[in-house]
Design an enzyme around this catalytic site. Structure first.
Site, mmCIF file in Angstrom:
data_model
loop_
_atom_site.group_PDB
_atom_site.id
_atom_site.type_symbol
_atom_site.label_atom_id
_atom_site.label_comp_id
_atom_site.label_asym_id
_atom_site.label_seq_id
_atom_site.Cartn_x
_atom_site.Cartn_y
_atom_site.Cartn_z
ATOM 1 N N SER A 1 43.843 23.323 65.238
ATOM 2 C CA SER A 1 43.208 23.288 64.012
ATOM 3 C C SER A 1 42.723 24.735 63.313
ATOM 4 C CB SER A 1 41.429 22.658 64.283
ATOM 5 O OG SER A 1 40.931 22.264 62.949
ATOM 6 N N ASP B 1 47.008 12.741 63.164
ATOM 7 C CA ASP B 1 45.945 13.695 62.932
ATOM 8 C C ASP B 1 46.334 13.560 61.019
ATOM 9 O OD1 ASP B 1 44.554 15.430 62.186
ATOM 10 O OD2 ASP B 1 45.271 16.676 63.044
ATOM 11 N N CYS C 1 45.546 17.434 59.989
ATOM 12 C CA CYS C 1 46.875 18.834 59.886
ATOM 13 C C CYS C 1 47.577 18.233 60.603
ATOM 14 C CB CYS C 1 46.026 20.145 60.827
ATOM 15 S SG CYS C 1 44.740 21.250 59.948
ATOM 16 N N HIS D 1 44.225 15.454 66.826
ATOM 17 C CA HIS D 1 43.899 16.467 66.124
ATOM 18 C C HIS D 1 44.228 16.623 67.381
ATOM 19 C CE1 HIS D 1 42.835 19.810 63.575
ATOM 20 N NE2 HIS D 1 41.896 19.843 64.069
#
Length: 516
Positions: free
Chosen positions: A229, A417, A420, A474
């Site tokens: 992240s 995800d 990102c 993610h």
């Protein structure tokens, strides 16, 4: 000097976006807000819902409330610990393992100390040392300890079960609560809070120097930096700081071999424009909605250019403008979990991490860790706010030097995800200017095989690898723990492709042969 005339234009554009894109009702808890106070109000509201942010302050404590393990002077105070209710169904005993927790008092601070976990490898003491950094900014690395790749998992009845796929199977594993004010890390003075990657990376480098001085035998082991992240910002800066220290013969030489970024934010100029494209590809928006969002992209790109690598106010304006792309997608995607679009977002975090917070706030656990009366929260809004001007800066710029000097980079991303997403990450990796750019661009994607099955698509050339992970969002180690462990092990062994030659059926019946 920042161009305030254009900044004014950007802020007026945000007003326009807020009035024309219905997503403001998604990103804002209040459906109306005072436009006269747009920058601060909008930023504060975005902070609360964009990325795992409960509304708690950072840990600024009174000197009288210092944890039991607080260092009296600059340095490390570390203790072995045993969690209560840890052994569920057999497995190794606690006596067989080296579980450590400690505080490091930062020398370049008024009263800041960083909390960390250190888990010795279950198998080989000469295994590489791996440090994990959770993003946010301001989210505790304990999220990874208990839900991703730590030695154990937290169960519904608040006990701990051994994690078969913990990364301590193949490494000596470090987790650090950083920047200052995150998790169990604390300060006695608010001036210690960090605002950019220079401060963050210097703190981490100082910590590593102290850690290896405390554990000199481990200093000889290979060292890898990992995380996910917003750690897509932390990791390149930290890797560059370690490399710089090594070249200048500062302190203990750290055997940095590589760094890995999972579903990270690294180059906003290439990642933000990927939002409409990814959303269209995944069926979250229509072509008409995509085309409308595309009209925002040029101004987003221009605002990022103004931000550069050291802007301040212009970077905040860029954050506001470019997040219109994300909010525009979410206004049409409904209640989707933006960390895993296969799921619905339930609760303020989209995931339920409440058991971890309850566990770490138990008196028995606090006593074991020596953290005193510090309240643990998963993520700090105040740390996030302090780092907000850093958000839109490009951290890709320092990576080519590391690659050219033989340090490996693995970028991996779960395919589901949104925030990102793999597409934006793939774009910056492929666009990066380095001596291997052409050959990396020409490299074929090959299956990443785990137990005879395809777990992802891999592209690699020399020091650079990109892996799109199947059936993951993610948090790849949480969604695909076995594949994530295999990925780490093979990457550190320089053998991401399992066999010397892998033959797979390609489209059109042709065969694609991937050589190591």
């Amino acid at each position: 000097m920042e161009k305030l005339t254009f900044l004014s234009l950007l802020l007026h554009f945000v007003v326009f976006i807020a009035s024309t894109i219905p997503s403001s009702s998604f990103l804002l808890n209040d459906r109306t807000f005072e436009r006269s106070n747009l920058p601060s109000t909008r930023a504060e509201k975005l902070i609360r819902e964009l990325n795992l942010f409960p509304q708690q302050d950072l840990n600024v404590i009174d000197v009288a409330d210092l944890p039991l393990t607080a260092a009296e002077g600059p340095g490390i105070v570390e203790r072995k610990f045993v969690f209560p209710n840890i052994l569920a169904d057999g497995g190794p005993t606690v006596d067989d393992l080296g579980h450590h927790a400690g505080y490091y008092k930062l020398p370049k601070s008024r009263g800041a100390s960083m909390f960390y976990f250190f888990f010795e490898s279950r198998n080989k003491k000469d295994a590489p040392v791996v440090i994990w950094l959770t993003g946010g900014p301001g989210c505790s690395s304990e999220l990874a300890v208990f839900y991703e790749n730590g030695p154990f998992k937290i169960t519904s009845n608040m006990s701990l079960a051994w994690n078969e796929y913990g990364w301590d199977q193949v490494s000596n594993l470090l987790y650090v609560d950083q920047p200052v004010g995150t998790g169990f890390s604390y300060t006695t003075d608010k001036s210690d809070i960090r605002h950019d990657e220079t401060g963050v990376s210097n703190d981490l480098y100082d910590f590593l120097q102290a850690f290896f001085a405390e554990h000199p035998k481990l200093a000889k082991n290979d060292f890898y930096i990992t995380g996910e992240s917003y750690a897509g910002h932390y990791i390149p800066a930290f890797a560059s700081r370690v490399h710089k220290g090594n070249k200048a013969n500062e302190g203990v030489h750290i055997n940095l071999k590589g760094f890995a970024i999972g579903n990270g934010l690294t180059d906003p100029a290439l990642q933000y424009p990927a939002y409409p494209d990814y959303a269209l590809e995944m069926g979250l928006i229509t072509q008409k909605e995509h085309d409308r969002l595309e009209k925002i992209v040029p101004l987003c790109e221009l605002s990022i250019k103004l931000c550069g690598t050291d802007g301040t106010t212009s970077c905040l304006a860029s954050y506001l403008v470019c997040n219109s792309l994300f909010s525009g997608v979410m206004s049409h995607a409904g209640g989707v979990n933006y960390y895993d679009i296969r799921k619905k977002c339930v609760g303020s975090l989209c995931y339920d991490f409440s058991n971890m917070e309850k566990f770490l706030n138990l008196q028995s656990v606090r006593k074991s860790l020596g953290v005193g009366d510090i309240d643990f929260v998963s993520c700090s809004t105040s740390v996030y706010q302090a780092m907000l001007v850093d958000w839109m800066r490009n951290l890709e710029v320092g990576i080519p030097t590391l690659l050219e000097d033989g340090i490996s980079l693995l970028v991996y991303a779960g395919e589901y995800d949104l925030i990102c997403n793999w597409l934006g990450n793939s774009r910056w990796v492929n666009a990066m200017e380095w001596s291997g750019k052409t050959n990396f661009g020409a490299a074929k994607e090959v299956p990443f095989i785990v137990d005879g099955k395809e777990a992802g698509l891999l592209k690699t050339y020399e020091q650079l690898s990109f892996l799109k992970v199947r059936d993951a969002g993610h948090m790849v180690p949480m969604d695909q723990p076995k594949a994530a462990l295999k990925m780490l092990k093979r990457w550190m062994e320089n053998s991401l492709i399992e066999d010397a030659t892998v033959t797979v059926a390609a489209q059109g019946g042709e065969e694609l042969v991937a050589q190591m």
